[in-house]
Motif scaffolding. Structure first.
Motif, PDB file in Angstrom:
ATOM      1  N   ILE A  84      13.919  16.912  11.219  1.00  0.00           N
ATOM      2  CA  ILE A  84      13.263  18.160  11.667  1.00  0.00           C
ATOM      3  C   ILE A  84      11.792  17.889  11.928  1.00  0.00           C
ATOM      4  O   ILE A  84      10.897  18.568  11.402  1.00  0.00           O
ATOM      5  N   LEU A  85      11.527  16.872  12.720  1.00  0.00           N
ATOM      6  CA  LEU A  85      10.146  16.461  12.964  1.00  0.00           C
ATOM      7  C   LEU A  85       9.381  17.502  13.748  1.00  0.00           C
ATOM      8  O   LEU A  85       9.923  18.201  14.619  1.00  0.00           O
ATOM      9  N   LYS A  86       8.098  17.592  13.420  1.00  0.00           N
ATOM     10  CA  LYS A  86       7.189  18.544  14.045  1.00  0.00           C
ATOM     11  C   LYS A  86       6.054  17.781  14.718  1.00  0.00           C
ATOM     12  O   LYS A  86       5.737  16.649  14.314  1.00  0.00           O
ATOM     13  N   PRO A  87       5.405  18.371  15.696  1.00  0.00           N
ATOM     14  CA  PRO A  87       4.275  17.686  16.342  1.00  0.00           C
ATOM     15  C   PRO A  87       3.204  17.253  15.345  1.00  0.00           C
ATOM     16  O   PRO A  87       2.589  16.183  15.529  1.00  0.00           O
ATOM     17  N   GLU A  88       3.005  18.038  14.305  1.00  0.00           N
ATOM     18  CA  GLU A  88       1.988  17.689  13.314  1.00  0.00           C
ATOM     19  C   GLU A  88       2.390  16.494  12.444  1.00  0.00           C
ATOM     20  O   GLU A  88       1.580  16.017  11.653  1.00  0.00           O
ATOM     21  N   ASP A  89       3.603  16.000  12.584  1.00  0.00           N
ATOM     22  CA  ASP A  89       4.015  14.783  11.887  1.00  0.00           C
ATOM     23  C   ASP A  89       3.574  13.531  12.639  1.00  0.00           C
ATOM     24  O   ASP A  89       3.717  12.408  12.133  1.00  0.00           O
ATOM     25  N   SER A  90       3.043  13.700  13.826  1.00  0.00           N
ATOM     26  CA  SER A  90       2.629  12.558  14.633  1.00  0.00           C
ATOM     27  C   SER A  90       1.486  11.795  13.980  1.00  0.00           C
ATOM     28  O   SER A  90       0.636  12.391  13.309  1.00  0.00           O
ATOM     29  N   GLY A  91       1.480  10.503  14.188  1.00  0.00           N
ATOM     30  CA  GLY A  91       0.427   9.660  13.649  1.00  0.00           C
ATOM     31  C   GLY A  91       0.915   8.241  13.468  1.00  0.00           C
ATOM     32  O   GLY A  91       2.060   7.920  13.784  1.00  0.00           O
ATOM     33  N   VAL A  92       0.038   7.412  12.954  1.00  0.00           N
ATOM     34  CA  VAL A  92       0.424   6.050  12.590  1.00  0.00           C
ATOM     35  C   VAL A  92       0.877   6.072  11.130  1.00  0.00           C
ATOM     36  O   VAL A  92       0.146   6.552  10.259  1.00  0.00           O
ATOM     37  N   TYR A  93       2.059   5.582  10.913  1.00  0.00           N
ATOM     38  CA  TYR A  93       2.630   5.551   9.565  1.00  0.00           C
ATOM     39  C   TYR A  93       2.481   4.144   8.990  1.00  0.00           C
ATOM     40  O   TYR A  93       2.841   3.158   9.638  1.00  0.00           O
ATOM     41  N   TYR A  94       1.969   4.102   7.769  1.00  0.00           N
ATOM     42  CA  TYR A  94       1.701   2.838   7.107  1.00  0.00           C
ATOM     43  C   TYR A  94       2.549   2.720   5.836  1.00  0.00           C
ATOM     44  O   TYR A  94       2.640   3.670   5.045  1.00  0.00           O
ATOM     45  N   CYS A  95       3.104   1.559   5.657  1.00  0.00           N
ATOM     46  CA  CYS A  95       3.791   1.231   4.418  1.00  0.00           C
ATOM     47  C   CYS A  95       2.771   0.673   3.431  1.00  0.00           C
ATOM     48  O   CYS A  95       1.895  -0.121   3.812  1.00  0.00           O
ATOM     49  N   ASN A  96       2.878   1.089   2.190  1.00  0.00           N
ATOM     50  CA  ASN A  96       1.940   0.654   1.157  1.00  0.00           C
ATOM     51  C   ASN A  96       2.703   0.190  -0.065  1.00  0.00           C
ATOM     52  O   ASN A  96       3.661   0.838  -0.503  1.00  0.00           O
ATOM     53  N   ALA A  97       2.268  -0.934  -0.605  1.00  0.00           N
ATOM     54  CA  ALA A  97       2.818  -1.436  -1.857  1.00  0.00           C
ATOM     55  C   ALA A  97       1.692  -1.483  -2.877  1.00  0.00           C
ATOM     56  O   ALA A  97       0.611  -2.017  -2.594  1.00  0.00           O
ATOM     57  N   LEU A  98       1.919  -0.912  -4.020  1.00  0.00           N
ATOM     58  CA  LEU A  98       0.887  -0.849  -5.054  1.00  0.00           C
ATOM     59  C   LEU A  98       1.403  -1.482  -6.337  1.00  0.00           C
ATOM     60  O   LEU A  98       2.420  -1.062  -6.888  1.00  0.00           O
ATOM     61  N   LEU A  99       0.668  -2.486  -6.791  1.00  0.00           N
ATOM     62  CA  LEU A  99       0.982  -3.123  -8.059  1.00  0.00           C
ATOM     63  C   LEU A  99      -0.047  -2.658  -9.082  1.00  0.00           C
ATOM     64  O   LEU A  99      -1.248  -2.780  -8.853  1.00  0.00           O
ATOM     65  N   ILE A 100       0.420  -2.128 -10.181  1.00  0.00           N
ATOM     66  CA  ILE A 100      -0.462  -1.659 -11.243  1.00  0.00           C
ATOM     67  C   ILE A 100      -0.229  -2.524 -12.463  1.00  0.00           C
ATOM     68  O   ILE A 100       0.837  -2.499 -13.064  1.00  0.00           O
ATOM     69  N   ARG A 101      -1.255  -3.284 -12.830  1.00  0.00           N
ATOM     70  CA  ARG A 101      -1.152  -4.149 -14.004  1.00  0.00           C
ATOM     71  C   ARG A 101      -1.277  -3.325 -15.280  1.00  0.00           C
ATOM     72  O   ARG A 101      -1.794  -2.209 -15.279  1.00  0.00           O
ATOM     73  N   LEU A 102      -0.837  -3.886 -16.382  1.00  0.00           N
ATOM     74  CA  LEU A 102      -0.985  -3.212 -17.675  1.00  0.00           C
ATOM     75  C   LEU A 102      -2.457  -2.986 -17.997  1.00  0.00           C
ATOM     76  O   LEU A 102      -2.807  -2.049 -18.723  1.00  0.00           O
ATOM     77  N   SER A 103      -3.320  -3.809 -17.429  1.00  0.00           N
ATOM     78  CA  SER A 103      -4.757  -3.652 -17.639  1.00  0.00           C
ATOM     79  C   SER A 103      -5.310  -2.429 -16.931  1.00  0.00           C
ATOM     80  O   SER A 103      -6.440  -2.007 -17.188  1.00  0.00           O
ATOM     81  N   GLY A 104      -4.506  -1.904 -16.000  1.00  0.00           N
ATOM     82  CA  GLY A 104      -4.963  -0.783 -15.193  1.00  0.00           C
ATOM     83  C   GLY A 104      -5.457  -1.195 -13.815  1.00  0.00           C
ATOM     84  O   GLY A 104      -5.705  -0.337 -12.964  1.00  0.00           O
ATOM     85  N   ASP A 105      -5.627  -2.487 -13.611  1.00  0.00           N
ATOM     86  CA  ASP A 105      -6.042  -2.964 -12.296  1.00  0.00           C
ATOM     87  C   ASP A 105      -4.971  -2.636 -11.260  1.00  0.00           C
ATOM     88  O   ASP A 105      -3.779  -2.749 -11.533  1.00  0.00           O
ATOM     89  N   ARG A 106      -5.430  -2.235 -10.099  1.00  0.00           N
ATOM     90  CA  ARG A 106      -4.516  -1.811  -9.024  1.00  0.00           C
ATOM     91  C   ARG A 106      -4.689  -2.721  -7.823  1.00  0.00           C
ATOM     92  O   ARG A 106      -5.817  -3.004  -7.405  1.00  0.00           O
ATOM     93  N   PHE A 107      -3.574  -3.150  -7.270  1.00  0.00           N
ATOM     94  CA  PHE A 107      -3.587  -4.068  -6.139  1.00  0.00           C
ATOM     95  C   PHE A 107      -2.765  -3.448  -5.020  1.00  0.00           C
ATOM     96  O   PHE A 107      -1.537  -3.505  -5.044  1.00  0.00           O
ATOM     97  N   PRO A 108      -3.443  -2.844  -4.023  1.00  0.00           N
ATOM     98  CA  PRO A 108      -2.713  -2.240  -2.907  1.00  0.00           C
ATOM     99  C   PRO A 108      -2.561  -3.213  -1.743  1.00  0.00           C
ATOM    100  O   PRO A 108      -3.450  -4.020  -1.468  1.00  0.00           O
TER     101      PRO A 108
END
Length: 120
Positions: A84-108
């Motif tokens: 049910i796509l709408k015109p406002e859904d238009s854009g560049v879509y990016y895949c993101n992978a986020l690793l969160i260490r036990l230390s709290g450090d984040r690696f996107p």
């Protein structure tokens, strides 16, 4: 480190559907929180949907009930089914992978993006 490659974007009419896929290289894919973001011209990048390694999902309100995010940890892939796509859904879509260490450090990590255009 992980490399991400998106596919599945394109032009679709309002009310139509698209399925985006993101293939990840590297090991320990299940350790990453996977997300889809989108960015329309002149707007900030927006978080659309997230899925944890265990399969818990979350969506921005504007896509709830229309989009479904899923992952296959055996195949190192994450997908976004968009209905049910709408015109406002238009854009560049990016895949993101986020690793969160036990230390709290984040690696996107980001893919290169795939264009979605919803227009008649």
């Amino acid at each position: 480190q992980v490399q991400l490659v998106e596919s599945g974007g394109g032009l679709v009419q309002p009310g139509g559907s698209l399925r985006l896929s993101c293939a990840a290289s590297g090991s320990t894919f299940s350790s990453y929180v996977m997300s889809w973001y989108r960015q329309a011209p002149g707007k900030q990048r927006e978080l659309v949907a997230t899925v944890t390694g265990g399969g818990n999902t979350n969506y921005v309100d504007s896509v709830k009930g229309r989009f479904t995010i899923s992952r296959d940890n055996a195949k190192n892939t994450v997908s976004l089914q968009m209905n049910i796509l709408k015109p406002e859904d238009s854009g560049v879509y990016y895949c993101n992978a986020l690793l969160i260490r036990l230390s709290g450090d984040r690696f996107p990590y980001w893919g290169q993006g795939t264009q979605v255009t919803v227009s008649s």
